[in-house]
Design a protein around this motif. Structure first.
Motif, PDB file in Angstrom:
ATOM      1  N   ALA A  66      51.731  40.619  33.078  1.00  0.00           N
ATOM      2  CA  ALA A  66      50.470  40.343  32.383  1.00  0.00           C
ATOM      3  C   ALA A  66      49.416  39.835  33.359  1.00  0.00           C
ATOM      4  N   GLY A  67      49.836  38.919  34.239  1.00  0.00           N
ATOM      5  CA  GLY A  67      48.905  38.385  35.221  1.00  0.00           C
ATOM      6  C   GLY A  67      48.421  39.443  36.191  1.00  0.00           C
ATOM      7  N   LEU A  68      49.332  40.325  36.601  1.00  0.00           N
ATOM      8  CA  LEU A  68      48.962  41.387  37.535  1.00  0.00           C
ATOM      9  C   LEU A  68      47.949  42.341  36.917  1.00  0.00           C
ATOM     10  N   ILE A  69      48.164  42.675  35.644  1.00  0.00           N
ATOM     11  CA  ILE A  69      47.234  43.577  34.944  1.00  0.00           C
ATOM     12  C   ILE A  69      45.842  42.963  34.876  1.00  0.00           C
ATOM     13  N   VAL A  70      45.785  41.690  34.491  1.00  0.00           N
ATOM     14  CA  VAL A  70      44.496  41.008  34.371  1.00  0.00           C
ATOM     15  C   VAL A  70      43.802  40.920  35.723  1.00  0.00           C
ATOM     16  N   ILE A  71      44.563  40.574  36.752  1.00  0.00           N
ATOM     17  CA  ILE A  71      43.996  40.436  38.090  1.00  0.00           C
ATOM     18  C   ILE A  71      43.461  41.774  38.596  1.00  0.00           C
ATOM     19  N   ILE A  72      44.205  42.859  38.367  1.00  0.00           N
ATOM     20  CA  ILE A  72      43.771  44.187  38.799  1.00  0.00           C
ATOM     21  C   ILE A  72      42.483  44.588  38.094  1.00  0.00           C
ATOM     22  N   VAL A  73      42.445  44.373  36.769  1.00  0.00           N
ATOM     23  CA  VAL A  73      41.260  44.744  35.995  1.00  0.00           C
ATOM     24  C   VAL A  73      40.028  43.969  36.466  1.00  0.00           C
ATOM     25  N   THR A  74      40.183  42.659  36.620  1.00  0.00           N
ATOM     26  CA  THR A  74      39.038  41.848  37.044  1.00  0.00           C
ATOM     27  C   THR A  74      38.629  42.161  38.481  1.00  0.00           C
ATOM     28  N   SER A  75      39.607  42.432  39.340  1.00  0.00           N
ATOM     29  CA  SER A  75      39.307  42.712  40.746  1.00  0.00           C
ATOM     30  C   SER A  75      38.588  44.044  40.915  1.00  0.00           C
ATOM     31  N   ILE A  76      38.977  45.036  40.112  1.00  0.00           N
ATOM     32  CA  ILE A  76      38.394  46.366  40.250  1.00  0.00           C
ATOM     33  C   ILE A  76      37.063  46.489  39.510  1.00  0.00           C
ATOM     34  N   LEU A  77      36.997  45.936  38.309  1.00  0.00           N
ATOM     35  CA  LEU A  77      35.812  46.145  37.478  1.00  0.00           C
ATOM     36  C   LEU A  77      34.754  45.056  37.608  1.00  0.00           C
ATOM     37  N   ILE A  78      35.185  43.800  37.596  1.00  0.00           N
ATOM     38  CA  ILE A  78      34.225  42.716  37.423  1.00  0.00           C
ATOM     39  C   ILE A  78      33.727  42.123  38.737  1.00  0.00           C
ATOM     40  N   VAL A  79      34.648  41.769  39.630  1.00  0.00           N
ATOM     41  CA  VAL A  79      34.232  41.105  40.866  1.00  0.00           C
ATOM     42  C   VAL A  79      33.255  41.953  41.671  1.00  0.00           C
ATOM     43  N   PRO A  80      33.545  43.225  41.925  1.00  0.00           N
ATOM     44  CA  PRO A  80      32.561  44.039  42.673  1.00  0.00           C
ATOM     45  C   PRO A  80      31.220  44.149  41.949  1.00  0.00           C
ATOM     46  N   GLU A  81      31.282  44.334  40.617  1.00  0.00           N
ATOM     47  CA  GLU A  81      30.041  44.452  39.842  1.00  0.00           C
ATOM     48  C   GLU A  81      29.250  43.148  39.881  1.00  0.00           C
ATOM     49  N   ALA A  82      29.967  42.011  39.882  1.00  0.00           N
ATOM     50  CA  ALA A  82      29.299  40.709  39.941  1.00  0.00           C
ATOM     51  C   ALA A  82      28.553  40.547  41.259  1.00  0.00           C
ATOM     52  N   LEU A  83      29.175  40.987  42.341  1.00  0.00           N
ATOM     53  CA  LEU A  83      28.554  40.858  43.654  1.00  0.00           C
ATOM     54  C   LEU A  83      27.356  41.795  43.810  1.00  0.00           C
ATOM     55  N   ILE A  84      27.438  42.960  43.157  1.00  0.00           N
ATOM     56  CA  ILE A  84      26.379  43.954  43.285  1.00  0.00           C
ATOM     57  C   ILE A  84      25.203  43.655  42.344  1.00  0.00           C
ATOM     58  N   GLY A 126      26.080  35.211  40.678  1.00  0.00           N
ATOM     59  CA  GLY A 126      27.220  35.897  41.259  1.00  0.00           C
ATOM     60  C   GLY A 126      28.475  35.052  41.221  1.00  0.00           C
ATOM     61  N   ILE A 127      28.327  33.756  41.533  1.00  0.00           N
ATOM     62  CA  ILE A 127      29.481  32.844  41.513  1.00  0.00           C
ATOM     63  C   ILE A 127      30.029  32.696  40.106  1.00  0.00           C
ATOM     64  N   LEU A 128      29.136  32.465  39.141  1.00  0.00           N
ATOM     65  CA  LEU A 128      29.565  32.297  37.760  1.00  0.00           C
ATOM     66  C   LEU A 128      30.222  33.568  37.229  1.00  0.00           C
ATOM     67  N   TYR A 161      32.850  40.392  27.651  1.00  0.00           N
ATOM     68  CA  TYR A 161      31.448  39.998  27.455  1.00  0.00           C
ATOM     69  C   TYR A 161      30.714  39.897  28.793  1.00  0.00           C
ATOM     70  N   TYR A 162      31.318  39.211  29.751  1.00  0.00           N
ATOM     71  CA  TYR A 162      30.636  39.011  31.024  1.00  0.00           C
ATOM     72  C   TYR A 162      30.533  40.311  31.817  1.00  0.00           C
ATOM     73  N   TYR A 163      31.501  41.188  31.645  1.00  0.00           N
ATOM     74  CA  TYR A 163      31.400  42.492  32.295  1.00  0.00           C
ATOM     75  C   TYR A 163      30.234  43.286  31.705  1.00  0.00           C
ATOM     76  N   GLN A 164      30.132  43.272  30.366  1.00  0.00           N
ATOM     77  CA  GLN A 164      29.028  43.960  29.705  1.00  0.00           C
ATOM     78  C   GLN A 164      27.689  43.327  30.082  1.00  0.00           C
ATOM     79  N   GLU A 165      27.688  42.009  30.254  1.00  0.00           N
ATOM     80  CA  GLU A 165      26.455  41.316  30.634  1.00  0.00           C
ATOM     81  C   GLU A 165      26.022  41.746  32.030  1.00  0.00           C
ATOM     82  N   LEU A 166      26.982  41.922  32.928  1.00  0.00           N
ATOM     83  CA  LEU A 166      26.652  42.364  34.278  1.00  0.00           C
ATOM     84  C   LEU A 166      26.033  43.757  34.268  1.00  0.00           C
ATOM     85  N   LEU A 167      26.460  44.577  33.325  1.00  0.00           N
ATOM     86  CA  LEU A 167      25.937  45.937  33.217  1.00  0.00           C
ATOM     87  C   LEU A 167      24.617  45.979  32.451  1.00  0.00           C
TER      88      LEU A 167
END
Length: 252
Positions: A139-157, A165-167, A215-221
């Motif tokens: 479960a942790g690996l799935i969540v980490i992969i999803v956030t690492s691939i989708l959210i963290v890069p989008e947050a930085l961009i 970006g930090i939040l 929510y935060y992923y959609q907010e970034l978009l």
């Protein structure tokens, strides 16, 4: 009808009312901006009160009581955060105030919630085995992969400044930990005497983490607005947690 029974009925009624409000608000943006920011603090207050009542039921001398008190503190910070958010929207006319002072209270809410979840896990630490560790790790690996691939890069961009970006990076990480701890607890308690009541609490925190990450992923978009359908699910999760704490106090 007891006070707790009335509280249970209130949550069900509020869930139905919120559905009607969001259906109507989909066609009336001015209405939903005001209505959603009134109903959100109310919905956040209910699990806070429910956890506090559960704490009084168990007593602060017990581990369960201290865990419930921690839940009530964490959710109280989120309740304050919802009020601050509503002030930004209704008073100052800032739609989707992110980042804002509300984030301070949202972030302060996480440590007490972690404390409450970990308190449960410590009581049943002898139940940790390969199955618990394996399922929690997956479960942790799935969540980490999803956030690492989708959210963290989008947050930085997509972030317009360093704080945003930090939040945008911190929230998914905090929510991921919330999900992992809740999954771990659900697996440990599977088939036990308080399985069903704990399952309700675990599902509530798992859903809360998933909704917040979404929510935060959609907010970034740039796809979030006041009255977004994700808000309705968020409201229902608050109400679900209120009922979960109530059920836990009644069954244990």
């Amino acid at each position: 009808m007891s006070r707790l029974d009335k509280f249970y009925l209130l949550c069900i009624v509020l869930a139905f009312v919120s559905l009607i409000i969001y259906i109507y608000g989909y066609f009336n943006r001015e209405f939903i901006v005001i209505a959603s920011n009134i109903i959100f603090p109310i919905s956040a207050l209910l699990p806070t009160l429910s956890a506090y009542m559960a704490m009084k039921h168990f007593g602060l001398k017990s581990i369960l009581g201290r865990a419930m008190f921690a839940f009530s503190i964490g959710l109280f910070f989120w309740f304050i955060g919802e009020i601050v958010w509503a002030i930004y929207v209704i008073v100052y006319g800032i739609e989707v105030p992110f980042p804002s002072a509300a984030d301070l209270f949202y972030l302060l809410g996480y440590p007490p919630l972690y404390f409450g979840l970990i308190s449960y896990l410590k009581v049943f630490k002898d139940a940790f085995n390969r199955i618990v560790i394996s399922i929690s790790s997956i479960a942790g690996l799935i969540v980490i992969i999803v956030t690492s691939i989708l959210i963290v890069p989008e947050a930085l961009i997509s972030s317009s400044n360093l704080i945003e970006g930090i939040l945008s990076t911190i929230y998914p990480v905090f929510d991921s930990l919330l999900i992992i701890l809740a999954v771990m607890g659900a697996v440990i308690f599977f088939g036990g005497r308080i399985w069903m009541s704990w399952l309700l609490i675990a599902i509530g925190f798992i859903l809360l983490g998933i909704v917040e990450i979404s929510y935060y992923y959609q907010e970034l978009l740039g796809l979030i607005w006041e009255g977004h359908p994700l808000e309705l699910i968020w409201l229902w999760v608050y109400l679900h947690l209120a009922l979960a704490f109530y059920s836990h106090a009644k069954q244990v």
